[in-house]
Design an enzyme around this catalytic site. Structure first.
Site, mmCIF file in Angstrom:
data_model
loop_
_atom_site.group_PDB
_atom_site.id
_atom_site.type_symbol
_atom_site.label_atom_id
_atom_site.label_comp_id
_atom_site.label_asym_id
_atom_site.label_seq_id
_atom_site.Cartn_x
_atom_site.Cartn_y
_atom_site.Cartn_z
ATOM 1 N N ASN A 12 -32.894 6.453 4.417
ATOM 2 C CA ASN A 12 -31.471 6.283 4.715
ATOM 3 C C ASN A 12 -31.360 5.465 6.003
ATOM 4 O O ASN A 12 -31.635 5.978 7.087
ATOM 5 C CB ASN A 12 -30.830 7.677 4.894
ATOM 6 C CG ASN A 12 -29.393 7.611 5.361
ATOM 7 O OD1 ASN A 12 -28.770 6.547 5.357
ATOM 8 N ND2 ASN A 12 -28.853 8.752 5.786
ATOM 9 N N LYS A 14 -28.714 4.405 7.307
ATOM 10 C CA LYS A 14 -27.451 4.692 8.007
ATOM 11 C C LYS A 14 -26.764 3.375 8.404
ATOM 12 O O LYS A 14 -26.887 2.398 7.679
ATOM 13 C CB LYS A 14 -27.693 5.606 9.216
ATOM 14 C CG LYS A 14 -28.548 6.822 8.851
ATOM 15 C CD LYS A 14 -28.577 7.862 9.922
ATOM 16 C CE LYS A 14 -29.504 8.996 9.497
ATOM 17 N NZ LYS A 14 -29.414 10.156 10.350
ATOM 18 N N HIS A 99 -23.894 13.641 2.980
ATOM 19 C CA HIS A 99 -24.771 13.680 4.160
ATOM 20 C C HIS A 99 -24.036 14.425 5.277
ATOM 21 O O HIS A 99 -22.813 14.320 5.397
ATOM 22 C CB HIS A 99 -25.126 12.259 4.600
ATOM 23 C CG HIS A 99 -26.210 12.230 5.637
ATOM 24 N ND1 HIS A 99 -25.950 12.473 6.968
ATOM 25 C CD2 HIS A 99 -27.545 12.039 5.543
ATOM 26 C CE1 HIS A 99 -27.097 12.416 7.646
ATOM 27 N NE2 HIS A 99 -28.073 12.151 6.800
ATOM 28 N N GLU A 101 -23.665 13.789 8.236
ATOM 29 C CA GLU A 101 -22.857 12.911 9.091
ATOM 30 C C GLU A 101 -21.525 12.574 8.437
ATOM 31 O O GLU A 101 -20.551 12.280 9.125
ATOM 32 C CB GLU A 101 -23.667 11.641 9.432
ATOM 33 C CG GLU A 101 -24.782 11.970 10.423
ATOM 34 C CD GLU A 101 -26.009 11.079 10.336
ATOM 35 O OE1 GLU A 101 -25.935 9.999 9.737
ATOM 36 O OE2 GLU A 101 -27.061 11.487 10.885
ATOM 37 N N GLU A 169 -31.375 19.364 4.177
ATOM 38 C CA GLU A 169 -31.509 18.771 5.504
ATOM 39 C C GLU A 169 -30.893 19.703 6.544
ATOM 40 O O GLU A 169 -29.667 19.670 6.760
ATOM 41 C CB GLU A 169 -30.777 17.430 5.568
ATOM 42 C CG GLU A 169 -31.264 16.403 4.583
ATOM 43 C CD GLU A 169 -30.985 14.979 5.064
ATOM 44 O OE1 GLU A 169 -31.933 14.248 5.305
ATOM 45 O OE2 GLU A 169 -29.805 14.642 5.237
ATOM 46 N N GLY A 175 -32.666 13.709 13.156
ATOM 47 C CA GLY A 175 -32.703 12.809 14.314
ATOM 48 C C GLY A 175 -33.103 13.477 15.616
ATOM 49 O O GLY A 175 -32.935 12.886 16.686
ATOM 50 N N SER A 214 -36.167 14.726 10.467
ATOM 51 C CA SER A 214 -37.331 14.389 11.299
ATOM 52 C C SER A 214 -38.644 14.376 10.529
ATOM 53 O O SER A 214 -39.682 14.795 11.053
ATOM 54 C CB SER A 214 -37.397 15.331 12.516
ATOM 55 O OG SER A 214 -36.262 15.130 13.337
#
Ligand code: PEP
Length: 251
Positions: A12, A14, A99, A101, A169, A175, A214
């Protein structure tokens, strides 16, 4: 890894990448074609602006392309949004939906994510539906309840009749360089598998469950060999071809 499920590694990107980033895709293609054939399906989800170019460029080496989000509707007055059919038309085969985010930054609900997954399937795309708990939820002992509720709300009925991928996730691992212990990953993936079997019967055994958060060259071999981890969704480490290739090769 469950023997009957072909593993998949998705990157991904992003909101990173312009046409110049396609050089990284070329580098990855070179690595994939010069060594032993990868055991995993390799998916890159670049920004929508370069989906078509990435799909063209990735095809000869077997790299497939996905979108990072899609709208629930087929078309209409939705400025700035992208329909699943548009991604398919540009050459995408997969699309990430839900996701964290998007859930946090755009207030997406389980119901919207389920509708996006339905739209994706309707357009012939394979959705990668993201779920995962926050750190506070894990610390409160609520991780399984949160994941169960996201699964129930975001995964469409009849998912077992299509290629639907779940990406677990944990939000606190995205991240951050932190990951759950192997035991915690194994426990959550087993929990998700059981929920899928409870809902979809035997076909729930063949729904792919990816781990994301990660995933790096250093930990990929260990994490990807955990039972019920059928591949990975990779953020940061997918931006550099050599790192991503190492993760793919760890399968
Ligand atoms: C992600 O955003 O889906 C992700 C897994 O990111 P990272 O690999 O950078 O943690």
């Amino acid at each position: 890894m469950t023997a009957t499920i072909s593993p998949l590694i998705a990157g991904n990107w992003k909101m990173n990448g312009t046409r110049a980033s396609l050089d990284e895709l070329s580098a990855l293609a070179g690595m994939l074609t010069s060594g032993a054939a990868p055991r995993a399906i390799v998916v890159i989800c670049p920004p929508a602006t370069i989906v078509a170019a990435a799909a063209r460029q990735g095809a000869p080496s077997g790299i497939v392309v996905g979108g990072q989000d899609c709208h629930v509707e087929v078309s209409g007055a939705y400025t700035g949004d992208i329909a699943a059919g548009m991604l398919a038309d540009a050459g995408a085969q997969y699309v990430i939906v839900g996701h964290s985010e998007r859930r946090s930054g755009h207030g997406e609900t389980d119901e919207q994510i389920r509708m996006k997954a339905i739209a994706a399937i309707g357009a012939g795309l394979k959705p990668i539906i993201c779920i995962g708990e926050t750190e506070a939820q894990r610390e409160a002992g609520d991780a399984e309840a949160v994941v169960a509720s996201q699964l129930a709300g975001s995964v469409p009925d009849a998912a077992e009749n299509h290629e639907v991928n779940i990406a677990y996730e944990p939000i606190w691992a995205i991240g951050t360089g932190r990951t759950p212990s192997n035991e915690d990953i194994a426990a959550m993936h087993a929990f998700i598998r059981q929920k899928l079997v409870d809902r979809f019967g035997e076909k729930g055994l063949s729904i792919r469950i990816l781990y994301g958060g990660s995933l790096k060259p250093q930990n990929a071999r260990e994490i990807l060999s955990i039972e019920n981890v059928n591949g990975g969704l990779v953020g940061g480490a997918s931006l550099l071809a050599s790192d991503f290739y190492t993760i793919i090769s760890a399968v």
